[in-house]
Design a protein around this motif. Structure first.
Motif, PDB file in Angstrom:
ATOM      1  N   VAL A  47      43.413  12.321  -2.133  1.00 32.52           N
ATOM      2  CA  VAL A  47      42.533  11.262  -1.645  1.00 32.52           C
ATOM      3  C   VAL A  47      42.252  11.466  -0.153  1.00 32.52           C
ATOM      4  O   VAL A  47      41.115  11.339   0.310  1.00 32.52           O
ATOM      5  N   LYS A  48      43.299  11.803   0.607  1.00 34.68           N
ATOM      6  CA  LYS A  48      43.124  12.056   2.039  1.00 34.68           C
ATOM      7  C   LYS A  48      42.208  13.252   2.275  1.00 34.68           C
ATOM      8  O   LYS A  48      41.370  13.251   3.188  1.00 34.68           O
ATOM      9  N   ALA A  49      42.358  14.276   1.418  1.00 33.46           N
ATOM     10  CA  ALA A  49      41.505  15.461   1.540  1.00 33.46           C
ATOM     11  C   ALA A  49      40.050  15.098   1.282  1.00 33.46           C
ATOM     12  O   ALA A  49      39.136  15.581   1.974  1.00 33.46           O
ATOM     13  N   GLY A  76      38.017  25.042  -6.084  1.00 37.28           N
ATOM     14  CA  GLY A  76      36.734  25.703  -5.928  1.00 37.28           C
ATOM     15  C   GLY A  76      35.849  25.146  -4.837  1.00 37.28           C
ATOM     16  O   GLY A  76      34.769  25.696  -4.569  1.00 37.28           O
ATOM     17  N   TYR A  77      36.317  24.070  -4.160  1.00 35.64           N
ATOM     18  CA  TYR A  77      35.456  23.473  -3.138  1.00 35.64           C
ATOM     19  C   TYR A  77      36.233  22.756  -2.024  1.00 35.64           C
ATOM     20  O   TYR A  77      36.114  23.107  -0.852  1.00 35.64           O
ATOM     21  N   ILE A  78      37.029  21.746  -2.393  1.00 36.71           N
ATOM     22  CA  ILE A  78      37.632  20.875  -1.376  1.00 36.71           C
ATOM     23  C   ILE A  78      38.626  21.609  -0.483  1.00 36.71           C
ATOM     24  O   ILE A  78      38.506  21.596   0.748  1.00 36.71           O
ATOM     25  N   TYR A  79      39.614  22.268  -1.097  1.00 35.06           N
ATOM     26  CA  TYR A  79      40.628  22.940  -0.281  1.00 35.06           C
ATOM     27  C   TYR A  79      40.080  24.162   0.452  1.00 35.06           C
ATOM     28  O   TYR A  79      40.503  24.437   1.578  1.00 35.06           O
ATOM     29  N   VAL A 103      46.573  25.593   1.582  1.00 34.76           N
ATOM     30  CA  VAL A 103      47.844  24.891   1.407  1.00 34.76           C
ATOM     31  C   VAL A 103      47.993  24.541  -0.071  1.00 34.76           C
ATOM     32  O   VAL A 103      47.010  24.537  -0.813  1.00 34.76           O
ATOM     33  N   PRO A 104      49.216  24.243  -0.538  1.00 37.80           N
ATOM     34  CA  PRO A 104      49.418  23.931  -1.956  1.00 37.80           C
ATOM     35  C   PRO A 104      48.611  22.716  -2.422  1.00 37.80           C
ATOM     36  O   PRO A 104      48.393  21.760  -1.677  1.00 37.80           O
ATOM     37  N   ILE A 105      48.155  22.776  -3.674  1.00 43.12           N
ATOM     38  CA  ILE A 105      47.362  21.719  -4.307  1.00 43.12           C
ATOM     39  C   ILE A 105      48.144  21.179  -5.503  1.00 43.12           C
ATOM     40  O   ILE A 105      48.671  21.949  -6.308  1.00 43.12           O
ATOM     41  N   TYR A 106      48.209  19.870  -5.623  1.00 39.13           N
ATOM     42  CA  TYR A 106      48.894  19.275  -6.771  1.00 39.13           C
ATOM     43  C   TYR A 106      48.159  19.650  -8.049  1.00 39.13           C
ATOM     44  O   TYR A 106      46.933  19.697  -8.078  1.00 39.13           O
ATOM     45  N   ASN A 107      48.901  19.910  -9.116  1.00 40.15           N
ATOM     46  CA  ASN A 107      48.322  20.375 -10.377  1.00 40.15           C
ATOM     47  C   ASN A 107      47.350  19.386 -11.017  1.00 40.15           C
ATOM     48  O   ASN A 107      47.285  18.216 -10.650  1.00 40.15           O
TER      49      ASN A 107
END
Length: 352
Positions: A340-342, A202-205, A279-283
């Motif tokens: 963490v990098k994101a 909802g925000y970072i990606y 891009v894909p996000i870890y669950n």
């Protein structure tokens, strides 16, 4: 002399008694350790509000008993499992950081990245894969439901930028479906509904998507409102209060009924469109608090096994279905290094 002899004899007897007591105490601790059992008065489990809080409370009500039962099998007896739902993602992170919550349930990787120094990842969720997984936004706009696949399990998911039925939302969708690229002016001219800044989907990606596609970030958008849940976000999207809503990939499936029955619209699949795919996000992760004195290695391992096993039962499947989780796998902090990098990139963008 007799007094000295009596004193010496007494001291020897006292020392011998003390030695026996010490040995007895040491033996007792060993037996307690060997038994493998551990007792906790209370375990505080806090859920993130990625769905309507009332729905989460209702769905997770059986969790207390189920978790107690499975933990007991793992040698940990808990008198009371306290279930609560955070007011937002950050509230869960803060509770874990302070130790007022022992376990964080369904926590996005982005939230973990913010609170990684005070928390530890023990599990990651698996979800049913979806019948759509394209990088191209218009491929999601065929007017048909995004469906879960029973024969496919995924550890990652996408964030989708959903345009609503407002005039601006339809304008953006028309351009995307025609194969045209959206500009910063296009996107900045829309009203956005965002989740908390620690929310991955909802925000970072979405901010990373903006950075990659139009060289701007989410903090630069001129018109935004923060939603306290995805449910309130969809309500705003349906009413036209916002034009764009970033959500997890199968969110429209979860809110399709509410779209018509609660928000008064006709069909979520034809009245909304995807205008961006991340891009894909870890669950989601299950975290434990490093500040909790209950979280020793035994309890953490017991929690891992208990939740994995619970998710395999019919009752457990009903509980975790509220998050669209299909099960859990053991995980470590390093699995979320990308998150963490994101988060670090987000910080650098904010400073600009």
């Amino acid at each position: 002399m007799k007094a000295k002899k009596l004193f010496a004899t007494s001291m020897v007897a006292f020392a011998a008694a003390a030695l026996l007591i010490g040995c007895g105490s040491k033996e007792s601790k060993t037996k307690e350790s060997d038994s493998g059992s551990k007792a906790l008065d209370e375990l505080n489990v806090m859920f993130v509000p990625s769905k309507n809080p009332d729905d989460i409370v209702a769905a997770t009500k059986p969790l207390s008993g189920l978790l107690q039962e499975e933990l007991k099998k793992e040698g940990v007896e808990v008198k009371n499992v306290k279930i609560s739902v955070g007011t937002d993602f950050q509230a869960v992170g803060e509770a874990l950081s302070s130790g007022s919550a022992d376990v964080g349930y369904g926590v996005p990787g982005g939230t973990y990245a913010v609170y990684k120094d005070e928390t530890e990842v023990i599990l990651t969720a698996t979800r049913a894969g979806l019948n759509k997984d394209s990088d191209k936004a218009k491929d999601w706009n065929d007017g048909k439901p995004t469906e879960k696949l029973t024969d496919k399990v995924a550890k990652s998911y996408r964030s989708l930028l959903i345009a609503g039925p407002s005039a601006k939302g339809q304008e953006l969708a028309k351009k995307v479906n025609a194969g045209e690229d959206l500009t910063w002016d296009d996107l900045n001219g829309a009203n956005w509904g965002l989740a908390a800044p620690t929310s991955s989907a909802g925000y970072i990606y979405p901010s990373l998507w903006l950075n990659d596609n139009v060289k701007h970030n989410i903090t630069e958008l001129k018109s935004t409102v923060q939603n306290d849940s995805y449910g309130s976000g969809f309500a705003r999207l349906a009413s036209g209060q916002i034009d764009v809503l970033p959500v997890y990939a199968d969110a429209r499936s979860d809110f399709a009924d509410a779209w018509t029955k609660e928000y008064g619209k006709k069909d979520i699949w034809t009245e909304t469109n995807v205008i961006g795919v991340t891009v894909p996000i870890y669950n989601d992760a299950i975290l434990v608090s490093k500040k909790s004195d209950k979280m020793d290695d035994k309890v953490k391992e017991a929690l891992q096994n208990a939740l994995i096993n619970m998710a395999k039962t019919d009752e457990g499947k009903k509980v975790i279905a509220v998050y669209s989780h299909s099960g859990y796998e053991k995980a470590t902090d390093s699995d979320y290094d990308t998150e963490v990098k994101a988060q670090e990139l987000m910080k650098s963008q904010t400073k600009k």
